[in-house]
Design an enzyme around this catalytic site. Structure first.
Site, PDB file in Angstrom:
ATOM      1  N   GLY A   1       0.822  -1.202   0.000  1.00 20.64           N
ATOM      2  CA  GLY A   1       0.000   0.000   0.000  1.00 20.64           C
ATOM      3  C   GLY A   1       0.854   1.250   0.000  1.00 20.64           C
TER       4      GLY A   1
ATOM      5  N   GLY B   1      -0.191  -5.097   0.728  1.00 18.56           N
ATOM      6  CA  GLY B   1      -1.440  -4.863   0.021  1.00 18.56           C
ATOM      7  C   GLY B   1      -1.594  -5.702  -1.224  1.00 18.56           C
TER       8      GLY B   1
ATOM      9  N   GLU C   1       5.686  -6.632   7.281  1.00 19.04           N
ATOM     10  CA  GLU C   1       5.333  -5.460   8.085  1.00 19.04           C
ATOM     11  C   GLU C   1       6.102  -5.325   9.393  1.00 19.04           C
ATOM     12  OE1 GLU C   1       2.303  -6.159   5.101  1.00 19.04           O
ATOM     13  OE2 GLU C   1       3.176  -7.481   6.607  1.00 19.04           O
TER      14      GLU C   1
ATOM     15  N   ASP D   1      -1.474  -7.228   8.084  1.00 19.16           N
ATOM     16  CA  ASP D   1      -2.846  -6.749   7.903  1.00 19.16           C
ATOM     17  C   ASP D   1      -3.440  -7.283   6.608  1.00 19.16           C
ATOM     18  OD1 ASP D   1      -1.418  -5.192   6.094  1.00 19.16           O
ATOM     19  OD2 ASP D   1      -2.464  -3.329   6.586  1.00 19.16           O
TER      20      ASP D   1
END
Length: 355
Positions: free
Chosen positions: A70, A118, A141, A149
């Site tokens: 992302g 993402g 991450e 996530d």
């Protein structure tokens, strides 16, 4: 001279009975920005309503990958002064992740090259997930002071044994065989056969079924190249079975193998807050009944991340200054249940009705 019109960041088109989504920021490794999330969402609605479209196909433009994640730079730059911007980005992204998981038509993702963060969210929730010999898959991450996530706290706990725990905590990138083993992908197709596969999908009639799509994939698929990481599955299952980082590290220390020592060294480069939060969310995800439960918890963590100094330091070291030398705010012993609790509370509007 004729002026060339710039192409959008997501190229949406119909090819035969296939609705195509081509992520089109190759210079940014097709990293997702808010406009891309909204374009994907709108296209999914359009394709789902169109009886002439039998399936959706998502690919990445350029030679380097499907999607590297992302728009973390935007969140870094806006997070302290305009936290609502990052929160809104994550909200819209996670809702799209949920849509892909529940999509009523086959959703085919070609996970060639880099597939991270993402990029996992827009591929691994799909129904037909294809990897190649070029695939580099990761949820990295914990290395940027963030946490796993995009619904990965639902996906990773459903890998065999503790392999998903290992991937979520270490952030290690893996190839096609390991991604398939982890149930994050389904089929291996050599990259040289991707054009053939896409052409066969485009030739499918409007009456084609999910099984027809699977058959087209099987026609060009094969066995993924062996993964050396899978030689260590027994060790991973044994050492990552615990519910605290301290116990996991102790088990690795006791094992004492080269692989165990390398894993310890890797974990010690990660943010302690990120490690403990990720482990907590992975364990909660294992007990969850739906993806949306996991996304709601992840969203609470995201909002709290906007005031976490480790997040800004991690992004600085990895993306802004690129010195790869983050200085984390606390060590493992300082990450108490009380500290973690601040990432588990969210008083705003839930992502999903009834959330």
């Amino acid at each position: 001279m004729e002026m060339q019109t710039a192409q959008p960041d997501v190229i949406v088109e119909r090819q035969g009975a296939i609705g195509r989504l081509r992520l089109n920021r190759p210079r940014a490794l097709n990293s997702l920005n808010q406009a891309m999330i909204r374009a994907i969402d709108a296209a999914l609605t359009e394709f789902e309503r169109d009886p002439a479209i039998v399936a959706v196909l998502v690919t990445g433009e350029g030679e380097r990958g499907l999607c590297a994640g992302g728009d973390i730079r935007m969140i870094y730059e806006s997070g302290r002064e305009r936290p609502q911007e990052g929160a809104q980005f994550w909200r819209e992204e996670f809702i799209v992740n949920s849509r892909i998981d529940a999509y009523r038509k086959p959703y085919i993702a070609i996970m060639d090259g880099i597939v991270m963060g993402g990029g996992v969210g827009v591929s691994s929730h799909g129904s037909h997930r294809i990897v190649t010999e070029k695939t580099r898959f990761a949820m990295p991450e914990t290395g940027i002071g963030y946490f796993t996530d995009v619904g990965a706290t639902w996906l990773l706990p459903r890998a065999p044994g503790e392999f998903g725990t290992y991937l979520g905590l270490t952030g290690r990138d893996v190839g096609a065989a390991a991604a398939i083993y982890a149930r994050l992908a389904d089929s291996f197709v050599p990259s040289e056969k991707l054009d053939e596969l896409i052409a066969s999908l485009v030739r499918l009639p409007p009456s084609a079924t999910a099984e027809d799509i699977s058959a087209a994939i099987r026609a060009v698929s094969g066995e993924a190249p062996a993964s050396a990481l899978l030689d260590h599955v027994a060790l991973i299952d044994r050492c990552f079975a615990f519910d605290t980082l301290e116990e996991i590290l102790a088990a690795l220390e006791e094992d004492g193998s080269d692989f165990a020592r390398e894993t310890i060294a890797l974990l010690r480069t990660r943010s302690a807050i990120s490690l403990k939060l990720t482990l907590s969310l992975l364990r909660a995800g294992r007990r969850s009944a739906t993806l949306n439960e996991c996304l709601e918890r992840e969203y609470a963590g995201c909002v709290a991340m906007l005031s976490n100094p480790d997040f800004y330091e991690g992004v600085r070291a990895a993306v802004i200054d690129k010195d790869r030398n983050p200085k984390w705010s606390v060590g493992l012993q300082e990450v108490t249940p009380q500290l973690l609790a601040r990432f588990e509370r969210y008083e705003g509007t839930p992502l999903f009705a009834g959330g």
